[in-house]
Structure formats: structure tokens, C-alpha cells
Design a protein around this motif. Structure first.
Motif, PDB file in Angstrom:
ATOM      1  N   HIS A 153     -55.657  -3.446  39.660  1.00  0.00           N
ATOM      2  CA  HIS A 153     -55.665  -3.158  38.231  1.00  0.00           C
ATOM      3  C   HIS A 153     -54.641  -4.031  37.509  1.00  0.00           C
ATOM      4  O   HIS A 153     -54.896  -4.506  36.396  1.00  0.00           O
ATOM      5  CB  HIS A 153     -55.370  -1.667  38.014  1.00  0.00           C
ATOM      6  CG  HIS A 153     -55.688  -1.190  36.637  1.00  0.00           C
ATOM      7  ND1 HIS A 153     -55.485   0.111  36.232  1.00  0.00           N
ATOM      8  CD2 HIS A 153     -56.169  -1.836  35.549  1.00  0.00           C
ATOM      9  CE1 HIS A 153     -55.825   0.245  34.975  1.00  0.00           C
ATOM     10  NE2 HIS A 153     -56.250  -0.918  34.529  1.00  0.00           N
ATOM     11  N   THR A 156     -56.181  -7.335  36.950  1.00  0.00           N
ATOM     12  CA  THR A 156     -57.174  -7.250  35.883  1.00  0.00           C
ATOM     13  C   THR A 156     -56.506  -7.260  34.516  1.00  0.00           C
ATOM     14  O   THR A 156     -56.939  -7.969  33.595  1.00  0.00           O
ATOM     15  CB  THR A 156     -58.016  -5.966  36.034  1.00  0.00           C
ATOM     16  OG1 THR A 156     -58.703  -6.011  37.285  1.00  0.00           O
ATOM     17  CG2 THR A 156     -59.022  -5.831  34.909  1.00  0.00           C
ATOM     18  N   THR A 264     -61.241  -2.091  28.574  1.00  0.00           N
ATOM     19  CA  THR A 264     -61.172  -2.443  29.994  1.00  0.00           C
ATOM     20  C   THR A 264     -59.754  -2.371  30.550  1.00  0.00           C
ATOM     21  O   THR A 264     -59.568  -2.505  31.765  1.00  0.00           O
ATOM     22  CB  THR A 264     -61.725  -3.859  30.222  1.00  0.00           C
ATOM     23  OG1 THR A 264     -61.001  -4.791  29.425  1.00  0.00           O
ATOM     24  CG2 THR A 264     -63.196  -3.926  29.845  1.00  0.00           C
TER      25      THR A 264
END
Length: 302
Positions: A153, A156, A264
Motif C-alpha cells: 500500500h 501504491t 485509491t
């Protein structure tokens, strides 16, 4: 009252624009916190989210400083539905006694003027779990959540921030606001982008950035102006607690300013509805303070 506002204005804000003004009403011992629209960022912050976050951080500092001065700050967010520029009122009531539940804020006062936004590399030393838990508790105390994402994560989020920073550089309006307001201007902190890409020069030194930064996501369940103000207060409480634990911190909201990127960033398995700020935490070298407007420019007493 000037000392309280001086503490309030030590808060961070996007590009160090300092989008706040204070009015103190002597008859009622009440501060009004207002949005300074001439310090707003219409290109970088079209919805006013960052403005509310910065003003929320200043509001929290005001509460801390008032409690430290033995007052009990009674705070109301968005008290006038017909005046959206009036973000909060803080009424100073009787001196806070030792049993006052707000008295715990006073212990954060020394960190207000020691807190810095660092754009230098941090060490790879991991922030201990007990400290992470303390930071989460600080966010929860102000009605927000703080989540430390896992490795995939983190990568990302970094990719999204790089994407957003690239978009910002390609947007003339955002670039102009950055050059006008950024705390990276002469006299400010050293230049670097949050995701760690190389920059031409680092006037305050520093080596390579950590391979995988330690990030924290701060957010709320809802996404309204009142939530932004709460998130700003939670952000500042987390930053002051982090400063007390000798942590260096940096902030980013770039990826959150683009609606197609914002959704996101959050962890879909968490109950955090909206992420408002990405924090980078760790152990880094000291950095200088960024300039602040004189209190005489932001405070009016009536």
C-alpha cells in the motif's frame, strides 16, 4: 491574546499560505477563526479542503496554547451557516483546574514551536509500535483515524503521489501558486518532493531518501467542511505528539487534490471513508523553521 495567536499560526498549511485570520472579542472573551480568502489556493485547492485542514491545525494550536495559559477553550465549528468564512469560535472560560479533561492539551505546548516540516531524508529506523499506537490515539482523540499502510500500500500511495506531482507541474495555475506561496522559497525549508525524486540542490544537506518511507494516512468517515476541520486538528495533534517523540514529519495532499486519485489512496478494508493527509514519519536531521506572518497581520482585537 497575541501569544495565543502566535502559537496558533505556527501550524502548517499547504504551500505555507497561512490561510487564517483571527478576531478577538473582548466582551465575550471569544476568538473567531476566519478563512483568509486572499491566501486561498484556487488552483491547488479548488474545494477548500487544504484551507480547512490548515485552519483546523491552527485551531488546535490555539486550544493547546489557551489550555497552557490556564483557560478552558470552548470550541464550536462552523457556528454560522450563513457565514462559511467563519470556521470556528473559541470562547475562553474559567481557568482550567487540574481535573479539567482539557488540561492534557497543555503538555503539547512545548512542541508547537519545535514542530517542523522536513523535506530531508529520514533514517531507515522503524518507528516503534508503541509510538505508532500513541499517534493513532492522538488522531482518534480529535475524531479522526490514523492508519499505517503495509508495504504494497505504501508503494501504491507513493506512485499516486508521483503521478499527482507530475500533474501539478504540468498545470500552470498550480505551478504559479507553488512559486508564490511555497515554503521552499528563499528563507524556507529545502526543496524536495514528497515521494523522494531527485531535486537539483539541497541547501541544507541530506543523503539518499529511504527506500520505503514510513507513511501514515489520516482521514475521517465523512468528507464535509466540518470533517476537514476535525482532520486538521487531528493532524496537528499527531504532529505535536510526534515531535514530542523526536520524530521528523512531512505532509502531502497532492494525490488527494485530484478526485480520480483520491479514492485509491485509502485502504478499502478500513473504515476510513476519506483520506485527507498523507504523513511521512521517521527520524531525520533538524531543519529550520519556515517564515510566519506577524501576529499584527492576522489578529484584530475588538
Amino acid at each position: 491574546m497575541e501569544a495565543l495567536v502566535e502559537a496558533a499560526t505556527a501550524a502548517p498549511s499547504l504551500h505555507n499560505a497561512q490561510p487564517w485570520r483571527f478576531r478577538y472579542l473582548k466582551d465575550t472573551a471569544t476568538f473567531e477563526l476566519r478563512a483568509a480568502l486572499d491566501h486561498a489556493l484556487p488552483h491547488s485547492d479548488p474545494d477548500g479542503r487544504a484551507l480547512h485542514l490548515g485552519c483546523g491545525a491552527a485551531l488546535f494550536n490555539l486550544r493547546v496554547a489557551a489550555t497552557h495559559a490556564s483557560w478552558r477553550p470552548v470550541t464550536v465549528l462552523l457556528p454560522d451557516r450563513y457565514d462559511p468564512r467563519l470556521l470556528a469560535t473559541v470562547r475562553l472560560e474559567r481557568p482550567a483546574g487540574p481535573a479539567d479533561p482539557g488540561a492534557g492539551l497543555a503538555g503539547l505546548h512545548p512542541a508547537i514551536h519545535r514542530r517542523r516540516t522536513s523535506r530531508l531524508p529520514f533514517d531507515d529506523e522503524r518507528v516503534p509500535d508503541p509510538v505508532r499506537a500513541t499517534l493513532r490515539e492522538a488522531a482518534e482523540a480529535e475524531g479522526a483515524q490514523l492508519h499505517f499502510p503495509s508495504g504494497w500500500h505504501v508503494q501504491t500511495v507513493l506512485d499516486l503521489i508521483r503521478d499527482a506531482e507530475g500533474r501539478d507541474l504540468a498545470d500552470p495555475g498550480r505551478t504559479a501558486e507553488l512559486h508564490r506561496w511555497s515554503e521552499d522559497a528563499p528563507g524556507g525549508a529545502s526543496a524536495r518532493d514528497f515521494a523522494g525524486r531527485p531535486v537539483p540542490a539541497r541547501p541544507h544537506g541530506g543523503g539518499e531518501f529511504e527506500e520505503l518511507p514510513q507513511l501514515a494516512l489520516l482521514g475521517t468517515r465523512e468528507d464535509r467542511p466540518a470533517d476537514w476541520l476535525r482532520a486538521g486538528q487531528a493532524m496537528e495533534r499527531v504532529l505535536l505528539v510526534a515531535t514530542g517523540h523526536h520524530l521528523s514529519t512531512a505532509l502531502s495532499s497532492e494525490a488527494l487534490d485530484w478526485s480520480d486519485l483520491r479514492w485509491t489512496v485509502r485502504d478499502p478494508l478500513s473504515s476510513m471513508g476519506q483520506v485527507h493527509v498523507v504523513l511521512r514519519v521517521g527520524y531525520g536531521p533538524p531543519v529550520p523553521a519556515t517564515p510566519r506572518r506577524p501576529v499584527s497581520q492576522v489578529l484584530r482585537v475588538e
